[in-house]
Write a protein that holds these residues in place. Structure first.
Motif, PDB file in Angstrom:
ATOM      1  N   UNK A  43       0.866  -1.170   0.000  1.00  0.00           N
ATOM      2  CA  UNK A  43       0.000   0.000   0.000  1.00  0.00           C
ATOM      3  C   UNK A  43       0.905   1.221   0.000  1.00  0.00           C
ATOM      4  N   UNK A  44       0.306   2.401  -0.168  1.00  0.00           N
ATOM      5  CA  UNK A  44       1.092   3.628  -0.084  1.00  0.00           C
ATOM      6  C   UNK A  44       0.625   4.420   1.131  1.00  0.00           C
ATOM      7  N   UNK A  45       1.505   5.274   1.606  1.00  0.00           N
ATOM      8  CA  UNK A  45       1.172   6.132   2.747  1.00  0.00           C
ATOM      9  C   UNK A  45       2.006   7.405   2.677  1.00  0.00           C
ATOM     10  N   UNK A  46       1.534   8.428   3.374  1.00  0.00           N
ATOM     11  CA  UNK A  46       2.266   9.694   3.405  1.00  0.00           C
ATOM     12  C   UNK A  46       3.313   9.671   4.522  1.00  0.00           C
ATOM     13  N   UNK A  47       4.282  10.558   4.391  1.00  0.00           N
ATOM     14  CA  UNK A  47       5.444  10.563   5.283  1.00  0.00           C
ATOM     15  C   UNK A  47       5.116  10.862   6.734  1.00  0.00           C
ATOM     16  N   UNK A  48       3.986  11.502   6.997  1.00  0.00           N
ATOM     17  CA  UNK A  48       3.681  11.931   8.359  1.00  0.00           C
ATOM     18  C   UNK A  48       2.845  10.936   9.155  1.00  0.00           C
ATOM     19  N   UNK A  80       8.127  -5.222   7.100  1.00  0.00           N
ATOM     20  CA  UNK A  80       7.884  -4.246   6.036  1.00  0.00           C
ATOM     21  C   UNK A  80       9.193  -3.768   5.426  1.00  0.00           C
ATOM     22  N   UNK A  81       9.143  -3.548   4.126  1.00  0.00           N
ATOM     23  CA  UNK A  81      10.198  -2.839   3.415  1.00  0.00           C
ATOM     24  C   UNK A  81       9.572  -1.550   2.912  1.00  0.00           C
ATOM     25  N   UNK A  82      10.291  -0.456   3.075  1.00  0.00           N
ATOM     26  CA  UNK A  82       9.770   0.866   2.719  1.00  0.00           C
ATOM     27  C   UNK A  82      10.561   1.421   1.546  1.00  0.00           C
ATOM     28  N   UNK A  83       9.828   1.878   0.547  1.00  0.00           N
ATOM     29  CA  UNK A  83      10.426   2.574  -0.595  1.00  0.00           C
ATOM     30  C   UNK A  83       9.973   4.025  -0.474  1.00  0.00           C
ATOM     31  N   UNK A  84      10.942   4.944  -0.328  1.00  0.00           N
ATOM     32  CA  UNK A  84      10.581   6.347  -0.139  1.00  0.00           C
ATOM     33  C   UNK A  84      11.606   7.251  -0.806  1.00  0.00           C
ATOM     34  N   UNK A  85      11.205   8.495  -0.982  1.00  0.00           N
ATOM     35  CA  UNK A  85      12.089   9.495  -1.558  1.00  0.00           C
ATOM     36  C   UNK A  85      13.334   9.635  -0.685  1.00  0.00           C
ATOM     37  N   UNK A  86      14.470   9.724  -1.322  1.00  0.00           N
ATOM     38  CA  UNK A  86      15.726   9.845  -0.588  1.00  0.00           C
ATOM     39  C   UNK A  86      16.365   8.503  -0.278  1.00  0.00           C
ATOM     40  N   UNK A  87      15.557   7.446  -0.190  1.00  0.00           N
ATOM     41  CA  UNK A  87      16.080   6.110   0.097  1.00  0.00           C
ATOM     42  C   UNK A  87      15.933   5.175  -1.102  1.00  0.00           C
ATOM     43  N   UNK A 118       1.043  14.129  -7.694  1.00  0.00           N
ATOM     44  CA  UNK A 118       0.373  14.018  -6.390  1.00  0.00           C
ATOM     45  C   UNK A 118       1.209  13.178  -5.424  1.00  0.00           C
ATOM     46  N   UNK A 119       1.837  12.128  -5.909  1.00  0.00           N
ATOM     47  CA  UNK A 119       2.666  11.275  -5.049  1.00  0.00           C
ATOM     48  C   UNK A 119       3.872  12.049  -4.526  1.00  0.00           C
ATOM     49  N   UNK A 120       4.443  12.901  -5.353  1.00  0.00           N
ATOM     50  CA  UNK A 120       5.562  13.747  -4.926  1.00  0.00           C
ATOM     51  C   UNK A 120       5.071  14.774  -3.909  1.00  0.00           C
ATOM     52  N   UNK A 121       3.977  15.455  -4.244  1.00  0.00           N
ATOM     53  CA  UNK A 121       3.433  16.498  -3.365  1.00  0.00           C
ATOM     54  C   UNK A 121       3.037  15.942  -1.998  1.00  0.00           C
ATOM     55  N   UNK A 122       2.472  14.729  -1.980  1.00  0.00           N
ATOM     56  CA  UNK A 122       2.019  14.103  -0.731  1.00  0.00           C
ATOM     57  C   UNK A 122       3.134  13.352   0.002  1.00  0.00           C
ATOM     58  N   UNK A 123       4.326  13.321  -0.608  1.00  0.00           N
ATOM     59  CA  UNK A 123       5.488  12.621  -0.026  1.00  0.00           C
ATOM     60  C   UNK A 123       5.123  11.164   0.313  1.00  0.00           C
ATOM     61  N   UNK A 124       4.565  10.474  -0.674  1.00  0.00           N
ATOM     62  CA  UNK A 124       4.114   9.101  -0.471  1.00  0.00           C
ATOM     63  C   UNK A 124       5.255   8.116  -0.568  1.00  0.00           C
ATOM     64  N   UNK A 125       5.126   7.063   0.220  1.00  0.00           N
ATOM     65  CA  UNK A 125       6.047   5.928   0.219  1.00  0.00           C
ATOM     66  C   UNK A 125       5.258   4.671  -0.099  1.00  0.00           C
TER      67      UNK A 125
END
Length: 139
Positions: A43-48, A80-87, A118-125
């Protein structure tokens, strides 16, 4: 790799509850929309979100995927494995977010460029739950 029957179930059912662990040890549960992705469910989720903070600290989790009636379910218990911006490489993350959308929504997005922004703006992982153990009524 998910067994074929579990992959079919998770492909057809997207209501899910994720269980993670808070710092003090109590469980934290979140409703998510999930689908099969790579070797597990995602699934996806926001950074916060608390779920993401919890998983970064302790990747142990369970993802229960259920029918709309909640009468039949399967639990993916593991980590869980997390794929996120910066990593994660930006292009790899963009493609993974799209793939998880397709898996969790069961359809194509009507405007992929809008979705990508939208995925960039919402900082989704992307959160991928890799099961060590499977159980449930759908097995």
């Amino acid at each position: 790799m998910l067994p074929a029957n579990v992959e079919r179930f998770v492909s057809s059912n997207h209501n899910a509850v994720l269980t993670t662990f808070r710092r003090r040890g109590a469980v934290q549960m979140s409703i998510v929309t999930a689908g099969p992705f790579r070797e597990g469910g995602a699934f996806t989720t926001t950074a916060d979100r608390a779920k993401l903070h919890n998983l970064r600290r302790d990747p142990r989790c369970s993802l229960m995927v259920a029918e709309a009636s909640w009468s039949s379910y399967v639990v993916l218990e593991g980590r869980a494995e997390i794929m996120s911006s910066g990593a994660t490489d930006a292009e790899e993350l963009r493609l993974a977010l799209r793939e998880v959308y397709r898996a969790a929504a069961g359809k194509e997005h009507p405007d992929w460029e809008e979705y990508d922004q939208a995925m960039i703006d919402e900082r989704r992982s992307v959160v991928l739950v890799l099961p060590d153990h499977l159980y449930g009524t759908a097995l």
